[in-house]
Design a protein around this motif. Structure first.
Motif, PDB file in Angstrom:
ATOM      1  N   MET A   1       5.294   6.094   8.736  1.00 11.38           N
ATOM      2  CA  MET A   1       3.911   6.323   9.139  1.00 11.38           C
ATOM      3  C   MET A   1       3.342   5.079   9.806  1.00 11.38           C
ATOM      4  O   MET A   1       3.531   3.964   9.338  1.00 11.38           O
ATOM      5  N   ASN A   2       2.610   5.291  10.905  1.00  7.60           N
ATOM      6  CA  ASN A   2       2.090   4.193  11.703  1.00  7.60           C
ATOM      7  C   ASN A   2       0.619   3.899  11.458  1.00  7.60           C
ATOM      8  O   ASN A   2       0.087   2.921  11.997  1.00  7.60           O
TER       9      ASN A   2
ATOM     10  N   TYR B   1      10.487  11.824   1.006  1.00  9.85           N
ATOM     11  CA  TYR B   1       9.277  11.056   0.715  1.00  9.85           C
ATOM     12  C   TYR B   1       9.351   9.631   1.273  1.00  9.85           C
ATOM     13  O   TYR B   1       8.435   9.153   1.945  1.00  9.85           O
ATOM     14  N   LEU B   2      10.422   8.922   0.934  1.00  7.91           N
ATOM     15  CA  LEU B   2      10.517   7.514   1.311  1.00  7.91           C
ATOM     16  C   LEU B   2      10.500   7.334   2.826  1.00  7.91           C
ATOM     17  O   LEU B   2       9.747   6.518   3.359  1.00  7.91           O
TER      18      LEU B   2
ATOM     19  N   VAL C   1       0.843  -1.205   0.000  1.00  6.92           N
ATOM     20  CA  VAL C   1       0.000   0.000   0.000  1.00  6.92           C
ATOM     21  C   VAL C   1       0.870   1.244   0.000  1.00  6.92           C
ATOM     22  O   VAL C   1       0.621   2.207  -0.754  1.00  6.92           O
ATOM     23  N   LYS C   2       1.907   1.255   0.825  1.00  4.22           N
ATOM     24  CA  LYS C   2       2.798   2.426   0.885  1.00  4.22           C
ATOM     25  C   LYS C   2       3.526   2.634  -0.441  1.00  4.22           C
ATOM     26  O   LYS C   2       3.684   3.765  -0.911  1.00  4.22           O
ATOM     27  N   LEU C   3       3.964   1.539  -1.054  1.00  5.97           N
ATOM     28  CA  LEU C   3       4.643   1.652  -2.347  1.00  5.97           C
ATOM     29  C   LEU C   3       3.707   2.187  -3.429  1.00  5.97           C
ATOM     30  O   LEU C   3       4.108   2.987  -4.287  1.00  5.97           O
TER      31      LEU C   3
ATOM     32  N   GLU D   1      -3.819  10.999   4.402  1.00  7.36           N
ATOM     33  CA  GLU D   1      -3.728  12.466   4.449  1.00  7.36           C
ATOM     34  C   GLU D   1      -2.541  12.966   3.628  1.00  7.36           C
ATOM     35  O   GLU D   1      -2.647  13.956   2.899  1.00  7.36           O
ATOM     36  N   TRP D   2      -1.411  12.255   3.763  1.00  7.32           N
ATOM     37  CA  TRP D   2      -0.220  12.644   2.989  1.00  7.32           C
ATOM     38  C   TRP D   2      -0.471  12.456   1.495  1.00  7.32           C
ATOM     39  O   TRP D   2      -0.161  13.332   0.676  1.00  7.32           O
ATOM     40  N   PHE D   3      -1.033  11.314   1.122  1.00  6.83           N
ATOM     41  CA  PHE D   3      -1.363  10.998  -0.263  1.00  6.83           C
ATOM     42  C   PHE D   3      -2.305  12.045  -0.848  1.00  6.83           C
ATOM     43  O   PHE D   3      -2.086  12.599  -1.939  1.00  6.83           O
ATOM     44  N   SER D   4      -3.380  12.335  -0.118  1.00  5.72           N
ATOM     45  CA  SER D   4      -4.383  13.282  -0.587  1.00  5.72           C
ATOM     46  C   SER D   4      -3.809  14.682  -0.763  1.00  5.72           C
ATOM     47  O   SER D   4      -4.099  15.373  -1.742  1.00  5.72           O
ATOM     48  N   SER D   5      -2.963  15.089   0.195  1.00  6.07           N
ATOM     49  CA  SER D   5      -2.391  16.443   0.116  1.00  6.07           C
ATOM     50  C   SER D   5      -1.466  16.598  -1.085  1.00  6.07           C
ATOM     51  O   SER D   5      -1.450  17.638  -1.752  1.00  6.07           O
ATOM     52  N   LYS D   6      -0.680  15.535  -1.406  1.00 12.39           N
ATOM     53  CA  LYS D   6       0.227  15.598  -2.548  1.00 12.39           C
ATOM     54  C   LYS D   6      -0.547  15.663  -3.866  1.00 12.39           C
ATOM     55  O   LYS D   6      -0.207  16.432  -4.774  1.00 12.39           O
ATOM     56  N   ILE D   7      -1.609  14.835  -3.985  1.00 14.61           N
ATOM     57  CA  ILE D   7      -2.431  14.842  -5.194  1.00 14.61           C
ATOM     58  C   ILE D   7      -3.103  16.202  -5.361  1.00 14.61           C
ATOM     59  O   ILE D   7      -3.119  16.775  -6.463  1.00 14.61           O
ATOM     60  N   THR D   8      -3.628  16.731  -4.272  1.00 17.20           N
ATOM     61  CA  THR D   8      -4.292  18.037  -4.318  1.00 17.20           C
ATOM     62  C   THR D   8      -3.315  19.131  -4.725  1.00 17.20           C
ATOM     63  O   THR D   8      -3.647  20.022  -5.517  1.00 17.20           O
ATOM     64  N   ASN D   9      -2.088  19.061  -4.210  1.00 17.48           N
ATOM     65  CA  ASN D   9      -1.080  20.068  -4.526  1.00 17.48           C
ATOM     66  C   ASN D   9      -0.722  20.056  -6.011  1.00 17.48           C
ATOM     67  O   ASN D   9      -0.645  21.108  -6.657  1.00 17.48           O
ATOM     68  N   VAL D  10      -0.525  18.838  -6.552  1.00 17.55           N
ATOM     69  CA  VAL D  10      -0.206  18.719  -7.989  1.00 17.55           C
ATOM     70  C   VAL D  10      -1.353  19.268  -8.828  1.00 17.55           C
ATOM     71  O   VAL D  10      -1.153  20.030  -9.780  1.00 17.55           O
ATOM     72  N   CYS D  11      -2.561  18.857  -8.468  1.00 18.60           N
ATOM     73  CA  CYS D  11      -3.741  19.263  -9.223  1.00 18.60           C
ATOM     74  C   CYS D  11      -3.904  20.784  -9.200  1.00 18.60           C
ATOM     75  O   CYS D  11      -4.218  21.402 -10.222  1.00 18.60           O
ATOM     76  N   HIS D  12      -3.686  21.364  -8.046  1.00 21.15           N
ATOM     77  CA  HIS D  12      -3.797  22.824  -7.908  1.00 21.15           C
ATOM     78  C   HIS D  12      -2.760  23.529  -8.786  1.00 21.15           C
ATOM     79  O   HIS D  12      -3.069  24.527  -9.462  1.00 21.15           O
ATOM     80  N   ASN D  13      -1.528  23.010  -8.799  1.00 25.78           N
ATOM     81  CA  ASN D  13      -0.472  23.623  -9.613  1.00 25.78           C
ATOM     82  C   ASN D  13      -0.788  23.543 -11.110  1.00 25.78           C
ATOM     83  O   ASN D  13      -0.555  24.498 -11.857  1.00 25.78           O
ATOM     84  N   ILE D  14      -1.325  22.386 -11.522  1.00 25.62           N
ATOM     85  CA  ILE D  14      -1.689  22.223 -12.935  1.00 25.62           C
ATOM     86  C   ILE D  14      -2.808  23.183 -13.310  1.00 25.62           C
ATOM     87  O   ILE D  14      -2.760  23.841 -14.359  1.00 25.62           O
ATOM     88  N   LEU D  15      -3.823  23.250 -12.467  1.00 26.89           N
ATOM     89  CA  LEU D  15      -4.960  24.131 -12.729  1.00 26.89           C
ATOM     90  C   LEU D  15      -4.507  25.579 -12.824  1.00 26.89           C
ATOM     91  O   LEU D  15      -4.919  26.322 -13.719  1.00 26.89           O
ATOM     92  N   THR D  16      -3.646  25.975 -11.892  1.00 23.21           N
ATOM     93  CA  THR D  16      -3.146  27.350 -11.887  1.00 23.21           C
ATOM     94  C   THR D  16      -2.342  27.649 -13.144  1.00 23.21           C
ATOM     95  O   THR D  16      -2.510  28.692 -13.783  1.00 23.21           O
ATOM     96  N   LYS D  17      -1.470  26.684 -13.526  1.00 22.62           N
ATOM     97  CA  LYS D  17      -0.640  26.892 -14.706  1.00 22.62           C
ATOM     98  C   LYS D  17      -1.482  26.932 -15.975  1.00 22.62           C
ATOM     99  O   LYS D  17      -1.235  27.742 -16.876  1.00 22.62           O
TER     100      LYS D  17
END
Length: 538
Positions: free
Chosen positions: A400-401, A393-394, A362-364, A408-424
């Motif tokens: 993480m336990n 990252y690794l 799952v982590k991978l 939360e980490w996964f969601s925040s990274k996806i959201t950040n990428v998506c936001h950057n793409i949308l802005t660009k």
């Protein structure tokens, strides 16, 4: 059976030749005769003889002229000249026409038989050659589509050896070592411009594949793949353009593709779309294929989409949610925050349902998705790559336990990428329109057309037109006309320039046309406006 036509104005000669032929070649020949040049030409058209015995001195149209006329519609016919004498000029003309042999009058039976056997052998050889040519052509018509299809799929799946690629190119007479891929898709048009009923359309058009292929080949010098579902892949050999040639070449390709889709719609009453990849070397054609497919996925409403106009699969275990994965990354490419969050959650939930005990897997997978999402961000220009930006990252993920932290980490990274793409993407669109408006403001006084602006911006006129209307609410012509009218109103209010000077200064060569356009848009004529009847001060 040999078809023989005897052309002579002496019936005794015609009868003598008939007698010799019928007695020496019984049941082998059909014989007809003509006594003038005009008649032999007419009979040659409907009788279609294999061999003609032609007298030079025919009444009316002579034998030489008659042979020239017959040769126009029957290149394979065999001429045997019969004459009491043969002038040198006639002999020269006869050679040019391709006469096989000459017979002098009076007729000698043995000579006739010998020459006729020679002519018959030549007819047999010609028929055999023609039969072989037709057979080879028939085989080629059957084999060529198979070769083309094999060539296309060997390129996009990159499963060919160098010698196999060379063999394909030889068989298909492809000289270019580069080209581009097109993906032709079809279905019924839905109310929102999306395709629907693709299965029904595919079933209906399956029997029309040959005609569809012919229409494609009439528009492009190309290789056409087999019909796969509602898609046909097309490879177009094309030399790699120089940078200064790329734009014009792309526009020509797009225009031809748009003509093709219109023709296909007319012929088959279905909606056709074409995605076009960039030109790549043959070894890298898989990338052009991916670009063509991404173009159609990115823009689902336009009939023709070229990858260079845009800002910018695999084998899985049985229950793997490939559709969710594809939807997630498609949403990321589009910069769609809500859909990306939805599909990220859906995929994570699937992992929790099926693989909750496989913590490391799952982590991978989370790391894989984040890295893949960020790559999309880099390729779209929405993120800046730094070599050590992922150094933690690794360690972060491995330490993480709980799955709650991981999500939360996964969601925040996806959201950040998506936001950057949308802005660009928004910035790119704004920049395009801003640059277009600045160009129009500098050049409105010239004979300006949409193609001039789109060329300046290096995007196709069709894509620019749609983008401009979407961002400004006006078509290019409406926007240009409004700007010219505002400039004209300013000049009418604040200068003493003549009407002709103002007309030319705002981009109109015809004063009458300027006046009509001004009244249509402002409500009064330029003269009335200058007198204050239509100004804002009244």
């Amino acid at each position: 059976m040999y078809k023989i036509l005897i052309a002579d104005d002496e019936s005794i000669v015609i009868n003598a030749l008939k007698f010799i032929i019928e007695n020496n070649f019984p049941e082998e020949c059909m014989i007809e005769s003509a006594s003038s040049g005009r008649k032999v030409i007419e009979q040659a058209e409907y009788f279609r003889p294999d061999i003609i015995f032609m007298d030079i001195q025919m009444p009316g149209i002579n034998g030489i002229e008659a042979m020239k006329e017959i040769r126009k519609s029957n290149e394979g016919i065999i001429f045997i000249v019969v004459s009491a004498y043969l002038k040198f000029d006639y002999a020269k003309d006869a050679i040019d026409i391709g006469v096989m042999d000459y017979i002098n009058k009076p007729i000698d039976k043995d000579v006739i038989v010998k020459i006729l056997k020679k002519a018959m052998n030549k007819v047999d050889l010609n028929k055999k050659k023609r039969s072989e040519e037709l057979s080879n052509r028939e085989k080629l018509e059957i084999v060529t589509p198979i070769i083309e299809n094999g060539f296309i799929y060997s390129l996009i799946y990159q499963n060919h050896r160098e010698e196999e690629l060379a063999n394909f190119r030889t068989l298909l007479s492809i000289e270019e070592d580069s080209g581009y891929m097109m993906s032709l898709q079809f279905g019924d048009i839905a109310p929102k411009g999306q395709m629907e009923n693709t299965i029904g359309t595919t079933v209906r058009l399956q029997k029309e594949y040959s005609r569809i292929k012919d229409a494609i080949k009439a528009s492009f010098n190309c290789c056409v793949g087999a019909m796969m579902g509602n898609m046909i892949l097309v490879f177009v050999p094309k030399a790699m353009p120089r940078p200064e040639e790329e734009y014009e070449m792309r526009i020509n390709i797009i225009n031809e593709a748009r003509k093709l889709t219109r023709e296909l719609r007319r012929l088959f009453d279905a909606w056709f779309r074409v995605g076009i990849g960039a030109i790549h070397n043959l070894e890298e054609l898989a990338e052009s294929y991916n670009e063509a497919m991404r173009s159609l996925a990115f823009n689902r409403s336009d009939s023709v989409v070229h990858v260079n106009d845009l800002p910018l699969l695999k084998s899985y275990e049985e229950d793997y949610p490939v559709e969710t994965e594809n939807a997630l990354f498609k949403s990321i490419e589009e910069g769609n925050l809500n859909r990306s969050a939805y599909y990220a959650k859906a995929f994570f939930d699937w992992m929790m349902e099926r693989h909750v005990q496989n913590v490391m897997d799952v982590k991978l997978k989370v790391l894989e998705f984040v890295l893949r999402a960020e790559r999309i961000g880099f390729e779209s220009g929405g993120m800046v790559y730094r070599f050590n930006m992922r150094s933690e990252y690794l360690g972060t993920v491995m330490n993480m336990n709980s799955y709650e932290q991981l999500y939360e980490w996964f969601s925040s990274k996806i959201t950040n990428v998506c936001h950057n793409i949308l802005t660009k993407k928004e910035e790119n669109t704004v920049d395009i329109i801003k640059n277009a408006q600045e160009y129009i403001a500098k050049n409105y006084s010239k004979d300006l057309i949409l193609d001039d602006v789109s060329k300046e911006l290096q995007i196709s006129p069709y894509y620019f037109s749609k983008l401009f209307k979407k961002r400004t609410g006006s078509t290019f012509i409406e926007y240009l006309t409004n700007m010219r009218m505002e400039k004209a109103k300013e000049l009418l209010r604040n200068t003493a320039k003549s009407m002709k000077e103002i007309c030319l200064e705002v981009g109109y060569a015809d004063a009458n046309y300027f006046s009509r356009t001004f009244k249509k848009n402002v409500g009064v004529t330029p003269s009335e406006y200058k007198d204050g009847k239509g100004s804002e001060d009244v």
